[in-house]
Motif scaffolding. Structure first.
Motif, PDB file in Angstrom:
ATOM      1  N   UNK A  45      68.901  -9.846 -99.271  1.00  0.00           N
ATOM      2  CA  UNK A  45      69.481  -9.446-100.553  1.00  0.00           C
ATOM      3  C   UNK A  45      70.982  -9.689-100.556  1.00  0.00           C
ATOM      4  N   UNK A  46      71.506  -9.843-101.768  1.00  0.00           N
ATOM      5  CA  UNK A  46      72.938  -9.928-101.998  1.00  0.00           C
ATOM      6  C   UNK A  46      73.356  -8.707-102.799  1.00  0.00           C
ATOM      7  N   UNK A  47      74.638  -8.364-102.744  1.00  0.00           N
ATOM      8  CA  UNK A  47      75.137  -7.206-103.477  1.00  0.00           C
ATOM      9  C   UNK A  47      76.282  -7.621-104.382  1.00  0.00           C
ATOM     10  N   UNK A  48      76.400  -6.926-105.516  1.00  0.00           N
ATOM     11  CA  UNK A  48      77.548  -7.056-106.405  1.00  0.00           C
ATOM     12  C   UNK A  48      78.107  -5.653-106.587  1.00  0.00           C
ATOM     13  N   UNK A  49      79.174  -5.360-105.839  1.00  0.00           N
ATOM     14  CA  UNK A  49      79.759  -4.017-105.835  1.00  0.00           C
ATOM     15  C   UNK A  49      81.162  -4.014-106.422  1.00  0.00           C
ATOM     16  N   UNK A  98      78.004 -10.952-100.470  1.00  0.00           N
ATOM     17  CA  UNK A  98      78.385 -10.532-101.808  1.00  0.00           C
ATOM     18  C   UNK A  98      78.270 -11.674-102.810  1.00  0.00           C
ATOM     19  N   UNK A  99      77.924 -11.329-104.043  1.00  0.00           N
ATOM     20  CA  UNK A  99      77.895 -12.291-105.147  1.00  0.00           C
ATOM     21  C   UNK A  99      78.685 -11.707-106.311  1.00  0.00           C
ATOM     22  N   UNK A 100      79.210 -12.588-107.141  1.00  0.00           N
ATOM     23  CA  UNK A 100      80.012 -12.166-108.282  1.00  0.00           C
ATOM     24  C   UNK A 100      79.515 -12.772-109.588  1.00  0.00           C
ATOM     25  N   UNK A 101      78.320 -13.353-109.587  1.00  0.00           N
ATOM     26  CA  UNK A 101      77.837 -14.089-110.742  1.00  0.00           C
ATOM     27  C   UNK A 101      77.231 -13.211-111.804  1.00  0.00           C
ATOM     28  N   UNK A 102      76.549 -13.855-112.735  1.00  0.00           N
ATOM     29  CA  UNK A 102      75.929 -13.181-113.871  1.00  0.00           C
ATOM     30  C   UNK A 102      74.916 -12.150-113.397  1.00  0.00           C
ATOM     31  N   UNK A 138      69.176 -14.485-115.538  1.00  0.00           N
ATOM     32  CA  UNK A 138      70.015 -15.496-114.889  1.00  0.00           C
ATOM     33  C   UNK A 138      70.790 -14.906-113.715  1.00  0.00           C
ATOM     34  N   UNK A 139      70.189 -14.002-112.985  1.00  0.00           N
ATOM     35  CA  UNK A 139      70.891 -13.375-111.861  1.00  0.00           C
ATOM     36  C   UNK A 139      71.276 -14.423-110.817  1.00  0.00           C
ATOM     37  N   UNK A 140      72.538 -14.395-110.400  1.00  0.00           N
ATOM     38  CA  UNK A 140      73.034 -15.341-109.395  1.00  0.00           C
ATOM     39  C   UNK A 140      72.849 -14.737-108.018  1.00  0.00           C
ATOM     40  N   UNK A 141      71.946 -15.316-107.235  1.00  0.00           N
ATOM     41  CA  UNK A 141      71.691 -14.827-105.877  1.00  0.00           C
ATOM     42  C   UNK A 141      72.202 -15.793-104.820  1.00  0.00           C
ATOM     43  N   UNK A 142      73.051 -16.738-105.222  1.00  0.00           N
ATOM     44  CA  UNK A 142      73.587 -17.703-104.261  1.00  0.00           C
ATOM     45  C   UNK A 142      74.801 -17.115-103.565  1.00  0.00           C
ATOM     46  N   UNK A 143      74.674 -16.864-102.274  1.00  0.00           N
ATOM     47  CA  UNK A 143      75.750 -16.289-101.485  1.00  0.00           C
ATOM     48  C   UNK A 143      76.581 -17.413-100.896  1.00  0.00           C
ATOM     49  N   UNK A 144      77.881 -17.468-101.189  1.00  0.00           N
ATOM     50  CA  UNK A 144      78.708 -18.575-100.682  1.00  0.00           C
ATOM     51  C   UNK A 144      78.625 -18.706 -99.172  1.00  0.00           C
TER      52      UNK A 144
END
Length: 486
Positions: free
Chosen positions: A285-289, A320-324, A329-335
């Motif tokens: 999982x990715x998080x957007x906090x 972490x992710x910062x996308x939509x 359209x959830x952005x789950x691509x972790x850089x």
């Protein structure tokens, strides 16, 4: 004693070397001492001890060097193997935080023995390799880390052999060993410094063994920043592996997963079929906090731990992710890491329109995530597209945040609403912040029993499906939202 010149592998200006030293074919009980060449041998001092003749044992050594050279003394005589792991810069190196070491309180990352964490692990077979995600777990940041230090233990060894730790996604260095065993049934440990690649390490076993990995610290890379007084906020909770059978309680229900090939869905209850996540796999999982403070983030992590402990699923943080955060359209691509299977996030109405009105959270499977189910033998499983989102404007109390995220993660795993008082899957916010017995029965039925000892974590992973899985199906996304009880 002998002199070993390391200048072909470390700079002559280095102040210290990080080595793995092995003594083998020993002449009798004794020890090795390693120190900088050109100075008096420290005595008494031992970096490695061997208890008998014809013994093999290794140890990690950090030693000062003199013009790139070290000296090794043996009390009883032995052949010596010196592997160079890294080095410490000298006092003329430029000032930088790259390479800074951050010590941690030791924490267990992995224990392959039965009924230990992570769940459903197994030993490494002879000539086999296991992959361990490290970055983003425990107190190791998800980015900015070049290497970790750990205590690495072989136990329940199948026979004499070695364990080798090296960066994931790289060619195994050969010859090399991190820990050595001389017989079956042995327990032996060693300190290891291991560079990371793709956020993880690989462990290779020559002859088969269980293993235990305890993380003790990490080194920063050129993008990393020294930690402040607190650790990275999105640390990975530690899962309790053995999920007890909950007290009998039928107050749970599955979400209906519409779509093709519903007859392949592994779960069926009260006329509803649900595809579900493969219980032998971790859920990355990715998080957007970005909208939350530390207390709120800790409350989210508490919810993740509650879900792990009730279901047996192992949640692995990728970053972490910062996308939509629109559920379509959830952005789950972790850089720098890749695609996460789910996103856990703090959001608001502007980023997640589904949070309008009295809705304080939403969870489930995104309808815009494409093919989200793959066939695995005679069953079909969800492999990506999950989300659990809390409205940071409507829910701020730590207990309410924990309850909201635990509830939404329950939806993400496949539980529907129930009307029974005392269950967290009831669609109202109350003083309850943990699962009830009905909730626990539902999560247990989705997670624990379906993973047999022959299908252990790592033997069937989503990564092994490649880019062309055996079969994939379009699934209509399912979501459930929560409304504040006024």
């Amino acid at each position: 004693s002998i002199v070993v010149d390391l200048t072909g592998q470390i700079p002559a200006t280095a102040s210290a070397a990080v080595l793995n030293i092995a003594a083998t074919e020993t002449a009798g009980p004794g020890y090795l001492t390693v120190w900088a060449d050109g100075v008096v041998r420290p005595d008494p001092a031992a970096n490695l001890n061997y208890p008998a003749a014809n013994y093999t044992v290794a140890n990690s050594v950090i030693t000062g060097v003199n013009a790139g050279r070290v000296r090794i003394y043996s009390l009883a005589g032995a052949d010596v193997v010196v592997d160079v792991v890294g080095y410490m810069t000298g006092n003329k190196a430029p000032d930088t935080s790259e390479g800074l070491y951050v010590p941690l309180v030791p924490q267990r990352l992995w224990d392959s023995r039965p009924d230990e964490a992570p769940c459903r692990t197994s030993n490494i077979g002879p000539e086999q390799t296991a992959s361990l995600a490290v970055a983003g777990r425990l107190q190791v940041p998800s980015t900015g880390v070049s290497a970790v230090t750990m205590n690495l233990t072989m136990t329940n060894t199948l026979r004499s052999g070695f364990l080798e730790a090296f960066p994931s996604a790289t060619t195994r260095p050969d010859p090399y060993s991190s820990v050595n065993a001389v017989r079956s049934g042995q327990t032996v440990g060693n300190h290891a410094v291991v560079a990371l690649d793709a956020g993880g390490i690989d462990l290779f076993s020559s002859h088969g063994t269980d293993f235990v990995a305890d993380v003790t610290g990490y080194f920063l890379d050129r993008t990393g920043t020294p930690p402040t007084a607190s650790f990275e906020p999105t640390t990975q909770p530690v899962v309790v592996c053995s999920v007890p059978v909950p007290p009998a309680d039928e107050d749970y229900e599955y979400l209906q997963a519409a779509g093709q090939n519903g007859d392949l869905a592994p779960y069926s209850r009260n006329g509803r079929r649900y595809f579900g996540w493969r219980p032998c796999d971790s859920i990355t999982y990715a998080v957007n906090t970005g909208r939350a403070n530390q207390i709120q983030i800790d409350a989210m992590n508490t919810a993740i731990r509650q879900v792990e402990n009730a279901s047996g699923f192992d949640f692995v943080l990728l970053g972490n992710v910062n996308g939509s955060l629109n559920t379509n359209t959830i952005d789950a691509n972790v850089p720098g890491v890749g695609q996460a299977m789910a996103v856990i996030a703090f959001s608001d109405v502007s980023a997640t329109p589904a949070l309008t009105g009295n809705t304080i959270g939403i969870g489930g499977l995104g309808s815009g995530s494409g093919d989200t189910v793959v066939q695995d033998g005679s069953l079909a499983w969800i492999v990506r597209g999950g989300f659990a989102i809390a409205d940071i404007d409507d829910v701020t109390d730590p207990g309410d945040i924990t309850a909201t995220f635990a509830h939404e993660l329950g939806h993400m795993l496949g539980l529907a609403h129930v009307n029974a008082v005392g269950e967290l899957m009831r669609p109202v916010l109350s003083n309850q912040s943990d699962f009830g017995d009905g909730d626990r029965n539902g999560l247990y039925s989705i997670g624990e029993p379906q993973c047999s000892s022959s299908e252990t974590l790592g033997s069937r992973t989503s990564a092994s499906l490649g880019t062309d899985p055996p079969a994939s199906f379009s699934v209509t996304g399912w979501v459930a939202d929560e409304r504040i009880d006024h």
